[in-house]
Design a protein around this motif. Sequence first.
Motif, PDB file in Angstrom:
ATOM      1  N   GLN A   1       0.670  -1.064   0.133  1.00  0.00           N
ATOM      2  CA  GLN A   1       0.300  -0.120   0.100  1.00  0.00           C
ATOM      3  C   GLN A   1       0.964   1.313  -0.097  1.00  0.00           C
ATOM      4  OE1 GLN A   1      -2.803  -0.389  -1.099  1.00  0.00           O
ATOM      5  NE2 GLN A   1      -4.405  -0.715   0.422  1.00  0.00           N
ATOM      6  N   GLN A   2       2.013   1.153   0.736  1.00  0.00           N
ATOM      7  CA  GLN A   2       2.742   2.459   0.740  1.00  0.00           C
ATOM      8  C   GLN A   2       3.489   2.669  -0.607  1.00  0.00           C
ATOM      9  OE1 GLN A   2       5.358   1.266   3.768  1.00  0.00           O
ATOM     10  NE2 GLN A   2       4.098   2.075   5.361  1.00  0.00           N
ATOM     11  N   LEU A   3       3.897   1.473  -1.231  1.00  0.00           N
ATOM     12  CA  LEU A   3       4.487   1.688  -2.500  1.00  0.00           C
ATOM     13  C   LEU A   3       3.475   2.144  -3.618  1.00  0.00           C
ATOM     14  CD1 LEU A   3       6.995   1.118  -4.389  1.00  0.00           C
ATOM     15  CD2 LEU A   3       6.112  -1.361  -4.610  1.00  0.00           C
ATOM     16  N   LYS A   4       2.086   1.551  -3.308  1.00  0.00           N
ATOM     17  CA  LYS A   4       1.275   2.349  -4.485  1.00  0.00           C
ATOM     18  C   LYS A   4       1.151   3.836  -4.172  1.00  0.00           C
ATOM     19  CE  LYS A   4      -1.763  -2.186  -4.477  1.00  0.00           C
ATOM     20  NZ  LYS A   4      -2.993  -2.563  -4.249  1.00  0.00           N
ATOM     21  N   VAL A   5       1.053   4.324  -2.872  1.00  0.00           N
ATOM     22  CA  VAL A   5       0.767   5.695  -2.837  1.00  0.00           C
ATOM     23  C   VAL A   5       1.999   6.354  -3.438  1.00  0.00           C
ATOM     24  CG1 VAL A   5       0.940   7.475  -0.966  1.00  0.00           C
ATOM     25  CG2 VAL A   5      -0.470   5.566  -0.567  1.00  0.00           C
ATOM     26  N   LEU A   6       3.361   5.655  -3.314  1.00  0.00           N
ATOM     27  CA  LEU A   6       4.426   6.522  -3.806  1.00  0.00           C
ATOM     28  C   LEU A   6       4.094   6.501  -5.436  1.00  0.00           C
ATOM     29  CD1 LEU A   6       7.333   5.246  -1.690  1.00  0.00           C
ATOM     30  CD2 LEU A   6       6.187   7.419  -1.497  1.00  0.00           C
ATOM     31  N   LEU A   7       3.779   5.313  -6.087  1.00  0.00           N
ATOM     32  CA  LEU A   7       3.642   5.213  -7.526  1.00  0.00           C
ATOM     33  C   LEU A   7       2.479   6.241  -8.008  1.00  0.00           C
ATOM     34  CD1 LEU A   7       3.941   1.477  -7.962  1.00  0.00           C
ATOM     35  CD2 LEU A   7       5.770   3.083  -8.629  1.00  0.00           C
ATOM     36  N   LEU A   8       1.421   6.465  -7.222  1.00  0.00           N
ATOM     37  CA  LEU A   8       0.366   7.400  -7.591  1.00  0.00           C
ATOM     38  C   LEU A   8       0.929   8.730  -7.478  1.00  0.00           C
ATOM     39  CD1 LEU A   8      -2.563   5.822  -5.598  1.00  0.00           C
ATOM     40  CD2 LEU A   8      -2.282   5.966  -8.110  1.00  0.00           C
ATOM     41  N   LEU A   9       1.511   9.170  -6.556  1.00  0.00           N
ATOM     42  CA  LEU A   9       1.978  10.579  -6.371  1.00  0.00           C
ATOM     43  C   LEU A   9       3.266  10.680  -7.439  1.00  0.00           C
ATOM     44  CD1 LEU A   9       2.345  10.993  -2.638  1.00  0.00           C
ATOM     45  CD2 LEU A   9       0.752  11.722  -4.024  1.00  0.00           C
ATOM     46  N   SER A  10       3.819   9.771  -7.955  1.00  0.00           N
ATOM     47  CA  SER A  10       5.009  10.034  -9.106  1.00  0.00           C
ATOM     48  C   SER A  10       4.247  10.566 -10.175  1.00  0.00           C
ATOM     49  CB  SER A  10       5.763   8.661  -9.116  1.00  0.00           C
ATOM     50  OG  SER A  10       4.995   7.786  -9.808  1.00  0.00           O
ATOM     51  N   GLY A  11       3.000   9.939 -10.554  1.00  0.00           N
ATOM     52  CA  GLY A  11       2.497  10.484 -11.623  1.00  0.00           C
ATOM     53  C   GLY A  11       1.608  11.687 -11.355  1.00  0.00           C
ATOM     54  N   HIS A  12       1.259  11.867 -10.207  1.00  0.00           N
ATOM     55  CA  HIS A  12       0.021  13.067  -9.918  1.00  0.00           C
ATOM     56  C   HIS A  12       0.275  13.434  -8.412  1.00  0.00           C
ATOM     57  CE1 HIS A  12      -1.826  10.224 -12.635  1.00  0.00           C
ATOM     58  NE2 HIS A  12      -2.557  11.212 -12.874  1.00  0.00           N
ATOM     59  N   ASP A  13       1.491  14.056  -8.359  1.00  0.00           N
ATOM     60  CA  ASP A  13       2.090  14.854  -7.173  1.00  0.00           C
ATOM     61  C   ASP A  13       1.143  15.624  -6.667  1.00  0.00           C
ATOM     62  OD1 ASP A  13       3.783  14.756  -5.101  1.00  0.00           O
ATOM     63  OD2 ASP A  13       5.107  16.566  -5.761  1.00  0.00           O
ATOM     64  N   GLY A  14       1.046  15.823  -5.300  1.00  0.00           N
ATOM     65  CA  GLY A  14       0.030  16.810  -4.616  1.00  0.00           C
ATOM     66  C   GLY A  14      -1.389  16.454  -4.624  1.00  0.00           C
ATOM     67  N   MET A  15      -1.472  14.930  -4.782  1.00  0.00           N
ATOM     68  CA  MET A  15      -2.995  14.384  -4.519  1.00  0.00           C
ATOM     69  C   MET A  15      -3.604  14.755  -3.430  1.00  0.00           C
ATOM     70  SD  MET A  15      -3.228  10.764  -6.376  1.00  0.00           S
ATOM     71  CE  MET A  15      -3.189  10.592  -7.867  1.00  0.00           C
ATOM     72  N   ALA A  16      -4.796  15.042  -3.359  1.00  0.00           N
ATOM     73  CA  ALA A  16      -5.713  15.200  -2.013  1.00  0.00           C
ATOM     74  C   ALA A  16      -5.761  13.748  -1.484  1.00  0.00           C
ATOM     75  CB  ALA A  16      -6.851  15.943  -2.357  1.00  0.00           C
ATOM     76  N   SER A  17      -5.794  13.856   0.004  1.00  0.00           N
ATOM     77  CA  SER A  17      -6.014  12.550   0.818  1.00  0.00           C
ATOM     78  C   SER A  17      -7.242  11.810   0.290  1.00  0.00           C
ATOM     79  CB  SER A  17      -6.147  12.835   2.082  1.00  0.00           C
ATOM     80  OG  SER A  17      -5.017  13.443   2.756  1.00  0.00           O
ATOM     81  N   GLN A  18      -8.561  12.699  -0.166  1.00  0.00           N
ATOM     82  CA  GLN A  18      -9.705  11.766  -0.437  1.00  0.00           C
ATOM     83  C   GLN A  18      -9.307  11.321  -1.884  1.00  0.00           C
ATOM     84  OE1 GLN A  18      -9.263  15.067   0.461  1.00  0.00           O
ATOM     85  NE2 GLN A  18     -10.605  15.187   2.434  1.00  0.00           N
ATOM     86  N   GLU A  19      -8.922  12.049  -2.588  1.00  0.00           N
ATOM     87  CA  GLU A  19      -8.507  11.239  -4.001  1.00  0.00           C
ATOM     88  C   GLU A  19      -7.654   9.835  -3.793  1.00  0.00           C
ATOM     89  OE1 GLU A  19      -8.454  10.754  -8.258  1.00  0.00           O
ATOM     90  OE2 GLU A  19      -9.875  11.572  -6.877  1.00  0.00           O
ATOM     91  N   LEU A  20      -6.455   9.985  -2.973  1.00  0.00           N
ATOM     92  CA  LEU A  20      -5.819   8.752  -2.700  1.00  0.00           C
ATOM     93  C   LEU A  20      -6.589   7.572  -2.181  1.00  0.00           C
ATOM     94  CD1 LEU A  20      -2.414  10.300  -1.385  1.00  0.00           C
ATOM     95  CD2 LEU A  20      -2.846   8.793  -3.605  1.00  0.00           C
ATOM     96  N   THR A  21      -7.594   8.156  -1.183  1.00  0.00           N
ATOM     97  CA  THR A  21      -8.427   6.912  -0.723  1.00  0.00           C
ATOM     98  C   THR A  21      -9.243   6.296  -1.620  1.00  0.00           C
ATOM     99  OG1 THR A  21     -10.279   8.531   0.023  1.00  0.00           O
ATOM    100  CG2 THR A  21      -8.493   7.876   1.669  1.00  0.00           C
TER     101      THR A  21
END
Length: 174
Positions: free
Chosen positions: A39-59
């Motif tokens: 899950q931590q790796l998924k968060v990093l990967l998502l942020l690598s393409g869309h830095d500055g995501m809102a917490s709600q979008e990540l959830t």
Amino acid sequence: MNTHREALLARVARAEERMRALLAYDRTNPLFSVNLTMQQLKVLLLLSGHDGMASQELTRLLGVSLATLSGIVDRLVTQGYVTRAEDPHDRRVRRIHLSPAGRETLDRLSDGGTRAARRLLDRLDDDTLGQLAAVLERVAEAAVEEALDRAVPLPPSEPGDLTPPAKIGPLSSG
């Protein structure tokens, strides 16, 4: 049932399984040097393409609760991989940013995978590489077709890719 086709599918599955097993035992892979959950790796990967995501979008993308995401992000902040910041337009929104250390870690993981793949591919002759390229291009086309048939969102297009860009969808846990 086409037994020849079934035999070919089984052969492909065995070869893929063997490759995964061999790669899993390669302890030089940088993935083994980081202490990250999936899950931590998924968060990093998502942020690598869309830095500055809102917490709600990540959830939404991860399919987890805000409380679960908060724990994941807390650990990533503690490890120095991400930072939290208040949204400049809405103080109720917290944005998650990839830190320089997080970016460096993802780059190291990606570079390690690229180097490992290159070592393997360097062992193949030009004819085999050409065949492999053609097969992988066709498999990628089939993956796009499958995603479109199932209405699964496609990732952003790569340069030279003819697939339309699409919004990233939820990531499965498995």
